[in-house]
Design an enzyme around this catalytic site. Structure first.
Site, short mmCIF file in Angstrom:
data_model
loop_
_atom_site.label_atom_id
_atom_site.label_comp_id
_atom_site.label_asym_id
_atom_site.label_seq_id
_atom_site.Cartn_x
_atom_site.Cartn_y
_atom_site.Cartn_z
N ASP A 8 -11.17 -5.60 11.22
CA ASP A 8 -10.09 -6.70 10.97
C ASP A 8 -11.51 -7.82 11.07
OD1 ASP A 8 -8.32 -9.19 11.01
OD2 ASP A 8 -7.81 -8.23 13.10
N ILE A 9 -11.55 -8.73 9.93
CA ILE A 9 -12.59 -10.27 10.08
C ILE A 9 -11.76 -10.88 11.12
CG2 ILE A 9 -10.90 -11.35 7.65
CD1 ILE A 9 -13.59 -11.44 6.48
N GLY A 30 -1.78 -10.54 4.27
CA GLY A 30 -3.03 -9.82 4.35
C GLY A 30 -3.45 -10.76 5.27
N ASP A 32 -4.85 -13.55 4.78
CA ASP A 32 -4.57 -15.24 5.19
C ASP A 32 -3.63 -15.42 6.50
OD1 ASP A 32 -4.41 -17.34 4.83
OD2 ASP A 32 -3.13 -17.36 2.96
N VAL A 118 -2.75 -8.04 -2.47
CA VAL A 118 -1.50 -8.54 -3.35
C VAL A 118 -1.52 -8.92 -4.92
CG1 VAL A 118 0.43 -10.79 -2.76
CG2 VAL A 118 -0.78 -9.41 -0.61
N1 AR6 Z 1 -9.66 -8.13 8.04
C1 AR6 Z 1 -10.00 -8.11 7.09
N2 AR6 Z 1 -9.13 -7.66 5.43
C2 AR6 Z 1 -8.45 -7.60 5.50
C3 AR6 Z 1 -7.19 -7.91 6.50
C4 AR6 Z 1 -8.16 -8.49 7.91
N3 AR6 Z 1 -8.15 -8.92 9.13
N4 AR6 Z 1 -5.90 -7.52 6.42
C5 AR6 Z 1 -5.91 -7.74 4.62
N5 AR6 Z 1 -7.38 -7.52 4.39
P1 AR6 Z 1 -4.96 -9.87 0.26
P2 AR6 Z 1 -5.24 -11.06 -2.25
C6 AR6 Z 1 -7.95 -6.81 2.89
O1 AR6 Z 1 -3.33 -9.13 -0.02
O2 AR6 Z 1 -5.41 -9.99 -3.12
C7 AR6 Z 1 -2.44 -13.91 0.45
O3 AR6 Z 1 -0.56 -13.57 1.14
C8 AR6 Z 1 -7.00 -5.81 1.89
O4 AR6 Z 1 -6.73 -4.55 2.66
O5 AR6 Z 1 -4.82 -9.54 1.96
O6 AR6 Z 1 -6.59 -12.10 -2.20
C9 AR6 Z 1 -2.61 -15.28 0.56
O7 AR6 Z 1 -1.81 -16.27 1.31
C10 AR6 Z 1 -7.01 -6.11 0.86
O8 AR6 Z 1 -8.67 -4.91 0.98
O9 AR6 Z 1 -4.96 -11.46 -0.20
C11 AR6 Z 1 -2.68 -14.89 -0.78
O10 AR6 Z 1 -0.97 -15.58 -1.61
C12 AR6 Z 1 -7.96 -7.81 1.23
O11 AR6 Z 1 -7.69 -7.80 2.98
C13 AR6 Z 1 -2.86 -13.82 -1.55
O12 AR6 Z 1 -2.25 -13.08 0.21
C14 AR6 Z 1 -7.57 -8.67 0.17
O13 AR6 Z 1 -5.74 -8.68 0.18
C15 AR6 Z 1 -4.39 -12.84 -1.98
O14 AR6 Z 1 -4.07 -11.71 -2.21
#
Ligand code: AR6
Length: 163
Positions: A8-9, A30, A32, A118
């Site tokens: 978890d970042i 996600g 964010d 996403v």
């Molecule tokens: N720590 C590290 N990596 C993570 C964590 C975490 N806690 N949680 C998820 N990931 P995404 P996107 C990974 O969907 O595709 C949001 O709603 C996850 O497994 O978070 O850039 C924003 O507001 C994946 O590999 O980001 C935008 O609307 C990576 O983070 C939209 O999602 C990115 O997945 C952005 O979509």
């Protein structure tokens, strides 16, 4: 040095973590959502003043309740098949995040896999872009962390970093 960390970042005590945000910078799902929850409501109050962010650009905020001192918010491309400039926008996310980090004295920085959740960017292609920009900026940082949520993602980064 570039290091791959699985987890978890929001737990990383680095100078800056990068957020895969959306154009509003007001939070979402996600990574964010996780960052906004861990940083506390002060983060949204702050990002509200930043006027949003264009895809491929990056903006900085304090980390508030996070162990990281800063959050660098970048907005990745939504994947539309690859002929809409997605690769250039994704490359720009990494480059602009590093530039904003350097402007703020950041020496240690952690990235999630931008756009690969996403936003649907194919993971292998996204990881190749991440690794190539990380390599370019590696000499100007003490540590660059590729923070991967899943073991599969961490394995992909390790394989491409070894090439
Ligand atoms: N720590 C590290 N990596 C993570 C964590 C975490 N806690 N949680 C998820 N990931 P995404 P996107 C990974 O969907 O595709 C949001 O709603 C996850 O497994 O978070 O850039 C924003 O507001 C994946 O590999 O980001 C935008 O609307 C990576 O983070 C939209 O999602 C990115 O997945 C952005 O979509």
């Amino acid at each position: 040095m570039i290091r791959v960390v699985q987890g978890d970042i929001t737990r990383l005590a680095v100078d800056a973590i990068v957020n895969a945000a959306n154009e509003t910078l007001l939070g979402g799902g996600g990574v964010d959502g996780a960052i906004h929850r861990a940083a506390g409501p002060e983060l949204k109050a702050y990002t509200r003043t930043l006027g949003g962010c264009r895809p491929g650009d990056a903006k900085i905020s304090p980390g508030f309740r996070l162990p990281a001192r800063f959050v660098i918010h970048t907005v990745g491309p939504v994947w539309h098949g690859g002929d809409q400039g997605e690769a250039e926008v994704l490359r720009s996310c990494y480059r602009r995040s590093f530039e904003v980090a350097l402007e703020n004295g950041v020496r240690t920085i952690a990235f999630p896999a931008i756009s690969t959740g996403v936003y649907g960017y194919p993971k292998e292609a996204a990881t190749r872009i991440a690794v190539s920009v990380m390599r370019a900026f590696e000499p100007r940082f003490d540590e660059i962390i590729a923070c991967c949520f899943s073991a599969d993602d961490a394995e992909r980064y390790r394989r491409l970093l070894a090439e």
